[in-house]
Write a protein that holds these residues in place. Structure first.
Motif, PDB file in Angstrom:
ATOM      1  N   GLY A 244       0.828  -1.203   0.000  1.00 12.78           N
ATOM      2  CA  GLY A 244       0.000   0.000   0.000  1.00 12.78           C
ATOM      3  C   GLY A 244       0.860   1.250   0.000  1.00 12.78           C
ATOM      4  N   TYR A 245       0.378   2.298  -0.654  1.00 13.33           N
ATOM      5  CA  TYR A 245       1.224   3.482  -0.836  1.00 13.33           C
ATOM      6  C   TYR A 245       1.559   4.166   0.484  1.00 13.33           C
ATOM      7  CZ  TYR A 245      -2.224   7.196   0.039  1.00 13.33           C
ATOM      8  OH  TYR A 245      -3.111   8.054   0.628  1.00 13.33           O
ATOM      9  N   GLY A 246       0.652   4.134   1.471  1.00 14.86           N
ATOM     10  CA  GLY A 246       0.928   4.784   2.752  1.00 14.86           C
ATOM     11  C   GLY A 246       2.088   4.124   3.480  1.00 14.86           C
ATOM     12  N   ARG A 247       2.095   2.794   3.483  1.00 11.28           N
ATOM     13  CA  ARG A 247       3.186   2.098   4.158  1.00 11.28           C
ATOM     14  C   ARG A 247       4.483   2.230   3.372  1.00 11.28           C
ATOM     15  NH1 ARG A 247       2.870  -3.951   6.741  1.00 11.28           N
ATOM     16  NH2 ARG A 247       4.394  -4.671   5.219  1.00 11.28           N
ATOM     17  N   ARG A 248       4.395   2.173   2.050  1.00 11.74           N
ATOM     18  CA  ARG A 248       5.608   2.325   1.229  1.00 11.74           C
ATOM     19  C   ARG A 248       6.224   3.716   1.419  1.00 11.74           C
ATOM     20  NH1 ARG A 248       5.934  -1.416  -3.231  1.00 11.74           N
ATOM     21  NH2 ARG A 248       6.360   0.147  -4.845  1.00 11.74           N
ATOM     22  N   TRP A 249       5.392   4.732   1.581  1.00 10.39           N
ATOM     23  CA  TRP A 249       5.878   6.092   1.797  1.00 10.39           C
ATOM     24  C   TRP A 249       6.657   6.179   3.110  1.00 10.39           C
ATOM     25  CZ3 TRP A 249       7.017  10.449  -0.425  1.00 10.39           C
ATOM     26  CH2 TRP A 249       6.971  11.673   0.252  1.00 10.39           C
ATOM     27  N   ARG A 250       6.088   5.639   4.182  1.00 16.03           N
ATOM     28  CA  ARG A 250       6.788   5.660   5.469  1.00 16.03           C
ATOM     29  C   ARG A 250       8.038   4.787   5.425  1.00 16.03           C
ATOM     30  NH1 ARG A 250       6.153   7.202  10.568  1.00 16.03           N
ATOM     31  NH2 ARG A 250       7.031   5.933  12.230  1.00 16.03           N
ATOM     32  N   LEU A 251       7.912   3.609   4.814  1.00 12.88           N
ATOM     33  CA  LEU A 251       9.046   2.695   4.697  1.00 12.88           C
ATOM     34  C   LEU A 251      10.199   3.352   3.949  1.00 12.88           C
ATOM     35  CD1 LEU A 251      10.143  -0.230   5.091  1.00 12.88           C
ATOM     36  CD2 LEU A 251       9.073  -0.790   2.891  1.00 12.88           C
ATOM     37  N   ALA A 252       9.885   4.099   2.902  1.00  7.39           N
ATOM     38  CA  ALA A 252      10.925   4.744   2.098  1.00  7.39           C
ATOM     39  C   ALA A 252      11.764   5.700   2.933  1.00  7.39           C
ATOM     40  CB  ALA A 252      10.288   5.483   0.923  1.00  7.39           C
ATOM     41  N   HIS A 253      11.133   6.403   3.863  1.00  8.70           N
ATOM     42  CA  HIS A 253      11.878   7.383   4.656  1.00  8.70           C
ATOM     43  C   HIS A 253      12.683   6.743   5.771  1.00  8.70           C
ATOM     44  CE1 HIS A 253       9.078  10.056   2.547  1.00  8.70           C
ATOM     45  NE2 HIS A 253      10.017  10.965   2.717  1.00  8.70           N
ATOM     46  N   LEU A 254      12.247   5.596   6.266  1.00  8.49           N
ATOM     47  CA  LEU A 254      13.032   4.894   7.271  1.00  8.49           C
ATOM     48  C   LEU A 254      14.169   4.108   6.617  1.00  8.49           C
ATOM     49  CD1 LEU A 254      10.139   3.666   9.586  1.00  8.49           C
ATOM     50  CD2 LEU A 254      11.773   5.503  10.040  1.00  8.49           C
TER      51      LEU A 254
END
Length: 444
Positions: A183-193
């Motif tokens: 999902g895009y929301g989790r991928r967005w957060r994952l990308a920054h971590l």
């Protein structure tokens, strides 16, 4: 995907587009930042320094560099070739339906470009920061003139970014609208971590003097320092679309494009939201006498403004990873492309990456990347940071297991395996191989 991300903006045509309201601007950014759906495509942008094969530590004269660029442009390539302000050469892949499609297309184009350059006594070098001095700007244009004037307000970092930095940028689809591993929301957060893990694992711009002395990834320090806001990520606790929309509109306008051949200037401190609210009136929010009168902004102005934002992960419909240094060797670039693809587009690897990223959340803290403690440690220490080393080991192991499922060639699998053995498992990064003085080491 990549071929569009570097495309020059359309010329300004006065009166061609209607004025944009604040609500319409918010709707526009909100609608284009994340294009959701099944992750299907992959792309990469590879930036390279161009060196003299016999005297790599010397600056290549501008006329010789321009001739080499022209020779590369004359080639028939699958990728889009462009030139950065300092003369860095960039290849942007076509969007590919598979890792093999992306890698094979770029490898074929790199072979052609390298052959054309070698005929002129030049080579491509994969390193995140050019150590040669003086730094020169090869390209002259209203955009780069305005960019340099703007960045000069805050110090030398902007010129160093424009003239002396090089990266491997990887682009993946935003992901599904729904929650879950893809999902895009989790991928967005994952990308920054995980972005901090990528900074640390692929750090390849060591500095031995100046403000970033001792850093493994001095290029990240440069990006951190170009601007108070332009290179920052929005808050991760915000809903991704709303957070990015606020961030984009509340960032200062770099320049107002001119149609009459004049300089592209903007009132200092003017955010895009300020410009929208001025309605084509005085630039000052209170209409202070003496404030310059602005033309009303258009959708094209907003689209151009978005091209002047440089966060570590940029949402352009897809996700653009901008934090990875250019890599040494002929094939070093394909390792971050393969690893990012595996960790974000293979469901099993994405779950491992998510667990590794959760363990980094406390170290990340509330501050935005790249100015929070996790990202700063990644740039300074690379994988010598124990938390980043643990996360990198888990992520590289998961990526290696995912690559056969993703149809990666044996060559790609071996390259990732060799990088893992040499660096990630030992808590090292390419910058730890020793000081690169552009004496041939890393030039290919």
């Amino acid at each position: 995907m990549p071929q569009d991300s570097s495309a020059p903006p359309a010329p300004l045509t006065p009166g061609a587009s209607p004025a944009l309201s604040e609500t319409a601007a918010e709707d526009l950014v909100h609608g284009i930042c994340f294009k959701t759906g099944p992750p299907r495509t992959l792309g990469a942008e590879l930036e390279w320094l161009v060196l003299d094969a016999e005297r790599p530590g010397e600056t290549v004269p501008p006329d010789r560099l321009t001739a080499a660029h022209d020779a590369a442009r004359a080639l028939t390539l699958n990728s889009r070739l462009s030139i950065e302000p300092g003369g860095q050469l960039e290849l942007s892949s076509a969007p590919a339906a598979s890792l093999s499609g992306c890698v094979d297309g770029l490898q074929a184009d790199l072979t052609a470009v390298r052959t054309a350059l070698r005929a002129r006594g030049l080579v491509l070098c994969g390193t995140g920061r050019d150590a040669r001095r003086p730094l020169r700007r090869l390209l002259q244009s209203p955009r780069y003139d305005a960019m340099e004037i703007y960045f000069d307000r805050t110090g030398p970092a902007g010129r160093a970014m424009m003239r002396a930095s090089a990266s491997v940028q990887v682009c993946v689809d935003a992901g599904y609208e729904e929650p879950g591993p893809l999902g895009y929301g989790r991928r967005w957060r994952l990308a920054h971590l995980l972005g901090a893990v990528f900074v640390a694992a692929f750090a390849n711009s060591p500095a031995h003097e100046g403000p970033y002395a001792g850093w493994r990834c001095s290029r990240q320090g440069i990006w951190r320092d170009i601007d108070s806001r332009r290179a920052l990520a929005p808050p991760l606790d915000a809903e991704p679309r709303a957070g990015w929309t606020r961030h984009a509109l509340d960032t200062e306008v770099m320049c107002l494009r001119s149609s009459d051949g004049g300089p592209w200037t903007a009132p200092r401190g003017l955010t895009f939201r300020d410009w929208l609210r001025s309605g084509g009136g005085a630039a000052g929010a209170d209409g202070t006498p003496g404030s310059p009168v602005l033309r009303a902004p258009t959708a094209e102005d907003l689209e151009y403004h978005l091209t002047t934002l440089f966060p570590p992960v940029r949402p352009r419909g897809h996700l653009e990873f901008r934090m990875i240094d250019a890599q040494p060797g002929d094939d070093g670039w394909l390792v971050p492309v393969a690893v990012v693809h595996a960790l974000f587009d293979d469901p099993e690897a994405a779950e491992v990456a998510y667990r590794a990223a959760k363990a980094l959340a406390d170290a990340h803290g509330p501050g935005p990347a790249p100015r929070n403690p996790l990202w700063q440690s990644a740039a300074r220490h690379g994988l010598a940071d124990p938390e980043l080393r643990t996360a990198a080991a888990a992520c590289f192991r998961a990526a290696a297991q995912a690559l056969p499922r993703l149809g990666a060639s044996r060559h790609v699998q071996d390259a990732v395996g060799a990088f893992n053995e040499r660096y990630a498992l030992r808590g090292r990064c390419p910058a730890d191989d020793g000081r690169r003085q552009l004496t041939g080491t890393g030039a290919h």
